[in-house]
Design a protein around this motif. Structure first.
Motif, PDB file in Angstrom:
ATOM      1  N   ARG A  70     -14.409  11.008 -14.477  1.00  0.00           N
ATOM      2  CA  ARG A  70     -13.926  11.225 -15.847  1.00  0.00           C
ATOM      3  C   ARG A  70     -15.042  11.186 -16.884  1.00  0.00           C
ATOM      4  NH1 ARG A  70      -8.237  10.282 -15.445  1.00  0.00           N
ATOM      5  NH2 ARG A  70      -7.700   9.073 -13.580  1.00  0.00           N
ATOM      6  N   VAL A  71     -16.178  10.611 -16.502  1.00  0.00           N
ATOM      7  CA  VAL A  71     -17.320  10.522 -17.416  1.00  0.00           C
ATOM      8  C   VAL A  71     -18.538  11.127 -16.729  1.00  0.00           C
ATOM      9  CG1 VAL A  71     -16.437   8.465 -18.577  1.00  0.00           C
ATOM     10  CG2 VAL A  71     -17.915   8.196 -16.574  1.00  0.00           C
ATOM     11  N   SER A  72     -19.609  11.299 -17.456  1.00  0.00           N
ATOM     12  CA  SER A  72     -20.829  11.866 -16.889  1.00  0.00           C
ATOM     13  C   SER A  72     -21.414  10.918 -15.835  1.00  0.00           C
ATOM     14  CB  SER A  72     -21.860  12.104 -17.987  1.00  0.00           C
ATOM     15  OG  SER A  72     -22.317  10.871 -18.517  1.00  0.00           O
ATOM     16  N   GLU A  73     -22.295  11.468 -14.997  1.00  0.00           N
ATOM     17  CA  GLU A  73     -22.941  10.645 -13.960  1.00  0.00           C
ATOM     18  C   GLU A  73     -23.716   9.491 -14.598  1.00  0.00           C
ATOM     19  OE1 GLU A  73     -25.332  12.882 -11.279  1.00  0.00           O
ATOM     20  OE2 GLU A  73     -23.738  14.268 -10.738  1.00  0.00           O
ATOM     21  N   HIS A  74     -24.358   9.793 -15.725  1.00  0.00           N
ATOM     22  CA  HIS A  74     -25.139   8.758 -16.399  1.00  0.00           C
ATOM     23  C   HIS A  74     -24.235   7.630 -16.890  1.00  0.00           C
ATOM     24  CE1 HIS A  74     -28.251   6.887 -18.786  1.00  0.00           C
ATOM     25  NE2 HIS A  74     -27.502   6.979 -19.860  1.00  0.00           N
ATOM     26  N   SER A  75     -23.111   7.982 -17.522  1.00  0.00           N
ATOM     27  CA  SER A  75     -22.179   6.959 -18.009  1.00  0.00           C
ATOM     28  C   SER A  75     -21.598   6.156 -16.855  1.00  0.00           C
ATOM     29  CB  SER A  75     -21.048   7.611 -18.810  1.00  0.00           C
ATOM     30  OG  SER A  75     -21.540   8.174 -20.000  1.00  0.00           O
ATOM     31  N   PHE A  76     -21.263   6.843 -15.759  1.00  0.00           N
ATOM     32  CA  PHE A  76     -20.705   6.141 -14.609  1.00  0.00           C
ATOM     33  C   PHE A  76     -21.724   5.167 -14.034  1.00  0.00           C
ATOM     34  CE2 PHE A  76     -19.651   5.622 -10.096  1.00  0.00           C
ATOM     35  CZ  PHE A  76     -18.339   5.190 -10.213  1.00  0.00           C
ATOM     36  N   TYR A  77     -22.997   5.561 -14.019  1.00  0.00           N
ATOM     37  CA  TYR A  77     -24.046   4.671 -13.518  1.00  0.00           C
ATOM     38  C   TYR A  77     -24.128   3.416 -14.383  1.00  0.00           C
ATOM     39  CZ  TYR A  77     -28.665   2.743 -12.663  1.00  0.00           C
ATOM     40  OH  TYR A  77     -29.694   1.875 -12.394  1.00  0.00           O
ATOM     41  N   ILE A  78     -24.063   3.594 -15.706  1.00  0.00           N
ATOM     42  CA  ILE A  78     -24.130   2.449 -16.622  1.00  0.00           C
ATOM     43  C   ILE A  78     -22.971   1.491 -16.353  1.00  0.00           C
ATOM     44  CG2 ILE A  78     -23.898   1.757 -19.045  1.00  0.00           C
ATOM     45  CD1 ILE A  78     -25.463   4.296 -19.773  1.00  0.00           C
ATOM     46  N   TYR A  79     -21.768   2.042 -16.198  1.00  0.00           N
ATOM     47  CA  TYR A  79     -20.608   1.195 -15.910  1.00  0.00           C
ATOM     48  C   TYR A  79     -20.753   0.496 -14.553  1.00  0.00           C
ATOM     49  CZ  TYR A  79     -17.454   2.192 -19.795  1.00  0.00           C
ATOM     50  OH  TYR A  79     -16.870   2.241 -21.030  1.00  0.00           O
ATOM     51  N   SER A  80     -21.328   1.196 -13.581  1.00  0.00           N
ATOM     52  CA  SER A  80     -21.445   0.621 -12.229  1.00  0.00           C
ATOM     53  C   SER A  80     -22.373  -0.586 -12.180  1.00  0.00           C
ATOM     54  CB  SER A  80     -21.927   1.694 -11.245  1.00  0.00           C
ATOM     55  OG  SER A  80     -23.273   2.047 -11.499  1.00  0.00           O
ATOM     56  N   GLN A  81     -23.208  -0.763 -13.201  1.00  0.00           N
ATOM     57  CA  GLN A  81     -24.109  -1.919 -13.243  1.00  0.00           C
ATOM     58  C   GLN A  81     -23.394  -3.186 -13.726  1.00  0.00           C
ATOM     59  OE1 GLN A  81     -27.242  -1.338 -11.859  1.00  0.00           O
ATOM     60  NE2 GLN A  81     -26.101   0.563 -11.566  1.00  0.00           N
ATOM     61  N   ILE A  82     -22.247  -3.027 -14.394  1.00  0.00           N
ATOM     62  CA  ILE A  82     -21.543  -4.186 -14.962  1.00  0.00           C
ATOM     63  C   ILE A  82     -21.097  -5.180 -13.889  1.00  0.00           C
ATOM     64  CG2 ILE A  82     -19.543  -4.937 -16.334  1.00  0.00           C
ATOM     65  CD1 ILE A  82     -19.725  -2.280 -17.826  1.00  0.00           C
ATOM     66  N   PRO A  83     -20.399  -4.724 -12.811  1.00  0.00           N
ATOM     67  CA  PRO A  83     -19.979  -5.712 -11.806  1.00  0.00           C
ATOM     68  C   PRO A  83     -21.143  -6.413 -11.123  1.00  0.00           C
ATOM     69  CG  PRO A  83     -19.515  -3.467 -11.061  1.00  0.00           C
ATOM     70  CD  PRO A  83     -19.873  -3.377 -12.513  1.00  0.00           C
ATOM     71  N   LYS A  84     -22.298  -5.762 -11.082  1.00  0.00           N
ATOM     72  CA  LYS A  84     -23.475  -6.402 -10.492  1.00  0.00           C
ATOM     73  C   LYS A  84     -23.925  -7.588 -11.347  1.00  0.00           C
ATOM     74  CE  LYS A  84     -25.134  -2.102  -8.399  1.00  0.00           C
ATOM     75  NZ  LYS A  84     -26.234  -1.100  -8.355  1.00  0.00           N
ATOM     76  N   GLU A  85     -23.911  -7.404 -12.659  1.00  0.00           N
ATOM     77  CA  GLU A  85     -24.279  -8.497 -13.567  1.00  0.00           C
ATOM     78  C   GLU A  85     -23.251  -9.624 -13.493  1.00  0.00           C
ATOM     79  OE1 GLU A  85     -26.991  -8.846 -15.238  1.00  0.00           O
ATOM     80  OE2 GLU A  85     -27.832  -6.864 -14.831  1.00  0.00           O
ATOM     81  N   ILE A  86     -21.989  -9.250 -13.390  1.00  0.00           N
ATOM     82  CA  ILE A  86     -20.914 -10.250 -13.311  1.00  0.00           C
ATOM     83  C   ILE A  86     -21.024 -11.053 -12.016  1.00  0.00           C
ATOM     84  CG2 ILE A  86     -18.414 -10.526 -13.046  1.00  0.00           C
ATOM     85  CD1 ILE A  86     -18.113  -8.140 -14.971  1.00  0.00           C
ATOM     86  N   GLU A  87     -21.250 -10.360 -10.906  1.00  0.00           N
ATOM     87  CA  GLU A  87     -21.368 -11.047  -9.613  1.00  0.00           C
ATOM     88  C   GLU A  87     -22.581 -11.974  -9.604  1.00  0.00           C
ATOM     89  OE1 GLU A  87     -21.425  -9.908  -4.863  1.00  0.00           O
ATOM     90  OE2 GLU A  87     -22.201  -8.480  -6.320  1.00  0.00           O
TER      91      GLU A  87
END
Length: 373
Positions: free
Chosen positions: A75-92
């Motif tokens: 639903r979003v660009s590859e770049h935006s999806f990559y940025i979102y995909s980093q969030i759970p890593k920081e949370i974990e």
């Protein structure tokens, strides 16, 4: 999810986890078409996933991962999806496998504070904003009873804005002249630099231009897409909805672009080549230059122009804004020209430049009062 034909009708089968580590399956038959079965299956799969989440004490990072897949993937660009995909890593990294319903406001604030130790304030703000959207859905699903992101205090290192890279007006004029003297169809990167410094456009927006986007008569550029200059997969949406805009261009820019179009057209006719994208910045070798290549050319131009500050193409955008602010252009117009959704963003990004301008205006005002009164 499987969709297959059985007899004269279609069947959908879904295997899922019920939330307590029990694997189950669901199937339904009788659909007249494969499309009908697929639509039902997608909706049912999402419902089962949500039901499974609600039955378990799902870990904070796991819920975020699921949310990103459901609401952002495709639903979003590859770049935006990559940025979102980093969030759970920081949370974990901070929370481990702690369930989302065990996160308190204090724990979340501590998480932001730790993140802020090696990130600028803007990055911390963006992280909190994205997590806040996710938590709103978690509350809708009754996984948690309070928004632990509410009233979070945003910290962070000194903003990038104070170290905003740009070149002063004298150097910008010098760079503009070098480009004008040297740009040609064989070195189209210099054309891109020339347009970038005169418009404040992002690099992807510049190389995403097609000749249909340029209105020579009205002297405007219609910015409605970007180009994937990394993987050369074609056009992509602009960074944000507000990035879609029409900006004014000066007569000199119009003249140089007309020259480029004429040269390009003649060259392509001789080669028997028809550009399927109708791209403005495609050179004689039929290539659209990458950002890295353009930055390399830019560094060479700066060196030969005896311009001491080393900048990238994106700094041309900041240099363009610096010039407009210094000459007293209204901030609302600058904001629209840059494609910001509101002036608050512009004021935030260029706060340091505006403060410098304010100091000049303060001195000018006091001198004016003293001389007149």
């Amino acid at each position: 999810m499987e969709v297959y034909k059985r007899g004269n009708s279609w069947t959908v089968r879904i295997r899922y986890n019920d939330g307590i580590n029990q694997r189950k399956s669901f199937s339904k038959s009788g659909f007249k078409t494969k499309k009908e079965a697929s639509i039902f299956g997608n909706e049912k799969e999402l419902q089962l996933k949500r039901d499974g989440i609600q039955q378990s004490n799902i870990a904070f990072d796991e819920y975020v991962r699921n949310w990103i897949v459901v609401y952002k993937k495709g639903r979003v660009s590859e770049h935006s999806f990559y940025i979102y995909s980093q969030i759970p890593k920081e949370i974990e990294k901070y929370f481990g496998s702690l369930p989302i319903n065990k996160i308190t406001k204090i724990k979340y604030q501590s998480f932001l504070d730790v993140y802020a130790t090696d990130h600028v304030k803007e990055s911390v703000q963006k992280l909190n904003t994205r997590i806040k959207r996710i938590i709103a859905d978690a509350m809708d699903e009754k996984l948690i009873t309070q928004d632990f992101t509410r009233n979070a205090i945003i910290g962070g290192k000194n903003s990038k804005d104070k170290d905003l890279k740009f070149i002063e007006l004298d150097d910008l004029i010098k760079l503009n002249q070098i480009c004008k003297n040297e740009m040609d169809f064989q070195s189209i990167t210099k054309y891109a630099i020339f347009v970038g410094l005169r418009t404040g456009m992002r690099y992807g927006e510049v190389v995403g231009l097609t000749w249909d986007d340029i209105d020579f008569y009205n002297q405007t550029i219609n910015i409605n897409k970007t180009y994937d200059y990394h993987n050369h997969t074609g056009f992509k949406p602009t960074k944000t909805e507000s990035s879609n805009r029409i900006i004014d261009i000066d007569k000199e820019t119009v003249l140089e672009l007309k020259k480029l179009k004429q040269t390009q057209s003649i060259n392509f006719v001789e080669q028997g080549y028809r550009d399927p994208l109708n791209a403005v910045f495609r050179n004689n070798r039929k290539n659209i230059p990458t950002n890295d290549t353009t930055n390399k050319v830019l560094r060479d131009l700066l060196k030969r122009g005896n311009i001491q500050k080393s900048i990238t193409f994106h700094a041309l955008r900041h240099s363009h804004v610096s010039m407009l602010i210094d000459k007293g252009i209204d901030i609302s117009y600058i904001s629209e020209r840059l494609g910001h959704s509101n002036t608050t963003i512009t004021l935030s990004v260029y706060a340091h430049l505006l403060e410098d301008k304010r100091e000049k205006e303060r001195k000018r005002t006091l001198d004016l009062i003293e001389n007149i009164l």
